[in-house]
Design an enzyme around this catalytic site. Structure first.
Site, short mmCIF file in Angstrom:
data_model
loop_
_atom_site.label_atom_id
_atom_site.label_comp_id
_atom_site.label_asym_id
_atom_site.label_seq_id
_atom_site.Cartn_x
_atom_site.Cartn_y
_atom_site.Cartn_z
N GLY A 14 -7.53 2.67 -7.71
CA GLY A 14 -7.06 1.50 -8.44
C GLY A 14 -8.18 0.51 -8.73
O GLY A 14 -8.04 -0.68 -8.49
N SER A 15 -9.29 1.03 -9.27
CA SER A 15 -10.49 0.20 -9.38
C SER A 15 -10.88 -0.16 -10.80
O SER A 15 -12.03 -0.49 -11.07
CB SER A 15 -11.66 0.89 -8.68
OG SER A 15 -11.74 2.26 -9.01
N GLY A 18 -9.30 -6.16 -11.19
CA GLY A 18 -8.92 -6.94 -10.03
C GLY A 18 -9.68 -6.66 -8.76
O GLY A 18 -10.91 -6.50 -8.75
N ILE A 19 -8.96 -6.58 -7.64
CA ILE A 19 -9.57 -6.39 -6.33
C ILE A 19 -10.33 -5.07 -6.28
O ILE A 19 -11.44 -5.00 -5.75
CB ILE A 19 -8.50 -6.45 -5.23
CG1 ILE A 19 -7.92 -7.86 -5.11
CG2 ILE A 19 -9.08 -6.02 -3.88
CD1 ILE A 19 -6.73 -7.97 -4.18
N GLY A 20 -9.75 -4.01 -6.84
CA GLY A 20 -10.41 -2.71 -6.80
C GLY A 20 -11.75 -2.71 -7.49
O GLY A 20 -12.73 -2.14 -6.98
N SER A 141 -1.61 -6.45 2.95
CA SER A 141 -1.30 -7.77 2.41
C SER A 141 -0.65 -8.63 3.47
O SER A 141 0.02 -8.12 4.39
CB SER A 141 -0.36 -7.64 1.21
OG SER A 141 0.19 -8.88 0.84
N TYR A 154 7.81 -4.51 -1.65
CA TYR A 154 6.36 -4.57 -1.58
C TYR A 154 5.91 -4.88 -0.15
O TYR A 154 5.03 -4.19 0.40
CB TYR A 154 5.83 -5.64 -2.53
CG TYR A 154 4.35 -5.92 -2.40
CD1 TYR A 154 3.42 -5.01 -2.88
CD2 TYR A 154 3.90 -7.08 -1.78
CE1 TYR A 154 2.05 -5.25 -2.76
CE2 TYR A 154 2.53 -7.34 -1.65
CZ TYR A 154 1.62 -6.42 -2.14
OH TYR A 154 0.28 -6.65 -2.01
#
Length: 264
Positions: A14-15, A18-20, A141, A154
């Protein structure tokens, strides 16, 4: 602290944004050869191009696959048989009234946020153990500890990631491989901006909307702002390094103090 990951390969799921993407950038800056993954070839290619502009000497590979499926995981395993660092960042989130969450939504969240990571750990952990070195980082999270009423599907998936990390760390005990989870608080990404505006009036300017979101929905935050993706990446890069060799089976917080506890 100087982190040198030269000669190491890192897979970041998932890069493409965002964070990834921030994590992939941080690992590449530290010298790792980085494999970026995502479902959309166009967005993934754009992300790699932007990263290459910032770090012209970076060794980057892109792989388009849906890692929430067996087929997608197989594509990654075939293309990248071994890795030294595995960052399971892939995840989805969204708000839903608890009693309106369907069985299908529960399954989708588990497949994407939990089982995708388990599949890749099963694929890559044995090789890390055989080589006597490796790092597995699972992005969790604060919602996995303080379950939000508006997104319990989630939150539950992120609670699972804490257990997954601790369990696989025990499997890797004494091998030189560490397995940790990173507890991330509300972070400033495009997806989170959309999420904030699901809960706060869209007519409100962004800075005001962010403040109102933190006040209403994350009042325990000690920094009283959204975290920047690079702040998460700093922790992941450290945990990926030789300097973090004594940290394993841990849930390390980059949550802005959201969790009102001295332990995770």
């Amino acid at each position: 602290m100087h982190v040198d990951l030269t000669g190491r390969t890192a897979v970041v799921t998932g890069s493409s944004t965002g964070i990834g993407l921030a994590i992939a950038t941080g690992l590449a800056r530290a010298g790792a050869s980085v494999v970026l993954t995502g479902r959309g070839a166009g967005r993934l290619g754009d992300a790699a191009d932007r990263l290459a502009e910032r770090l012209p000497d970076a060794d980057l590979t892109t792989l388009t696959a849906d890692l929430a499926t067996d087929e997608g995981a197989a594509v990654l395993r075939d293309a990248v048989p071994d890795t030294d660092i595995l960052v399971n960042n892939l995840g989805i989130f969204g708000s839903r009234a608890p009693l309106e969450i369907t069985d299908e939504e529960w399954r989708t969240y588990f497949e994407t946020n939990v089982l995708s990571a388990i599949r890749l750990i099963r694929a890559y952990l044995p090789g890390m153990k055989d080589r006597g070195w490796g790092r597995v980082l699972n992005i969790s999270s604060e919602s996995g500890i303080a379950i939000p009423a508006e997104m319990i599907h989630y939150g539950t998936s992120k609670t699972s990631m804490l257990a997954v990390s601790r369990g696989f760390a025990k499997d890797a005990a004494g091998t030189g491989v560490t397995v940790n989870s990173v507890i991330v608080g509300p972070t400033h990404t495009g997806g989170v901006e959309d999420f904030v505006y699901e809960l706060v009036d869209r007519a409100v300017p962004w800075e005001q909307a962010q403040h109102e979101f933190m006040r209403q929905f994350r009042p325990s935050s000690l920094i009283q702002r959204l975290i920047e993706p690079e702040e998460v990446a700093h922790m992941v890069v450290y945990l990926s390094s030789p300097q973090a060799s004594a940290t394993t089976g841990a849930a390390v917080r980059v949550d802005g103090g959201c969790v009102d506890s001295i332990l995770p």
